[in-house]
Write a protein that holds these residues in place. Structure first.
Motif: not given
Length: 298
Positions: A262, A280-288
């Motif tokens: 993204k 995306q991390d393993e849980k599908g959460q976005w991180w910069k």
């Protein structure tokens, strides 16, 4: 007198000879021909013997083949080649066609008096329903830059940037710098960006094409750089003022495979904008994982 007696004796001898010949012919006509009977009997015996030796023939009188020869094949059946006839083909009865079941038709239900018939939706206008002028107008509208291309014109010019890169959430960022230039192309329909700098202490170059698809009604970009042989394509939208652009893209990571990205581009003012990239991390959460700050060069 002596001569006359001689003539009488000669005549009498001739008549006697004639009578003997007549009797001989009569006896010959009345007697059976023993020679012919003997030949016919021999032929019948020979035919019967041959019929018995040949298992394919049961009756010599029914045999209609060719001439008998002295040599026989393995089956014992011998006939003249000229008299051979192919057996008549046997006609096969055709198989009956499978029965086909006729689907029972359901009675059509008539609408009740209180119900109104449903309106049939009108089909979308096809090219065949449009005049030449209408078609030309539609194509001209789709190919003419509009307000969304005006939003992208902010990025035209020369820029310097500073970048931060995070390998994982909470890690110390890596820093790098570089330059970028953006120019309009094809009459302002597209915008081409050229980036030069460094990344992880290595020379780095990148190319980017930005635009807005008036038919699909979405922004897009296509990015390629010197650290890959692939291309990353993103599509997205912007806010009403054309200050915040949000894209979603995918790319192929050589270790992890296909990855989602993204990207958010925020226009701070006419001389500054910020690019942020999220993974995306393993849980599908976005991180910069990346941030670039662009400043216009004087």
């Amino acid at each position: 007198m002596k001569n006359e007696k001689s003539l009488v004796l000669i005549a009498a001898g001739c008549l006697a000879l004639a009578g003997c010949a007549s009797n001989k012919n009569a006896e010959t006509a009345e007697a059976p021909d023993e020679t012919m009977d003997t030949m016919e009997t021999a032929d019948a015996v020979e035919s019967a013997e041959r019929t018995t030796d040949n298992p394919w023939i049961t009756d010599a009188d029914d045999y209609s083949g060719g001439e008998w020869t002295s040599e026989a094949d393995e089956s014992g059946y011998v006939e003249a080649a000229d008299d051979y006839r192919e057996p008549a083909p046997v006609e096969m009865m055709p198989e009956p066609a499978p029965e086909t079941k006729v689907a029972e038709s359901k009675p059509v239900e008539k609408p009740k008096a209180s119900e109104k018939p449903k309106a049939t939706p009108e089909p979308a206008m096809a090219k065949g329903d449009m005049s030449m002028e209408e078609m030309m107008a539609a194509y001209m509208e789709a190919s003419t830059p509009g307000e969304h291309h005006e939003h992208l014109s902010h990025f035209v010019g020369s820029w310097t940037y500073t970048s931060k890169f995070w390998e994982y959430p909470g890690a110390e960022p890596g820093l790098s710098t570089g330059t970028a230039s953006v120019r309009p192309d094809l009459g302002g329909r597209y915008f081409v960006e050229r980036v030069e700098g460094s990344f992880m202490d290595m020379p780095f170059e990148g190319r980017n094409m930005m635009g807005y698809d008036k038919v699909a009604k979405e922004y897009f970009f296509a990015w390629g750089d010197s650290m890959s042989t692939g291309i990353m394509v993103g599509r997205g939208q912007c806010d009403g003022d054309g200050k915040v652009f949000t894209y979603h893209a995918t790319y192929n990571d050589p270790m992890a495979g296909p990855q989602k990205v993204k990207s958010v581009v925020t226009v701070v003012n006419n001389n500054m904008h910020i690019y942020e990239s999220f993974a995306q991390d393993e849980k599908g959460q976005w991180w910069k994982n990346m941030e670039l700050t662009y400043k216009r060069r004087n």
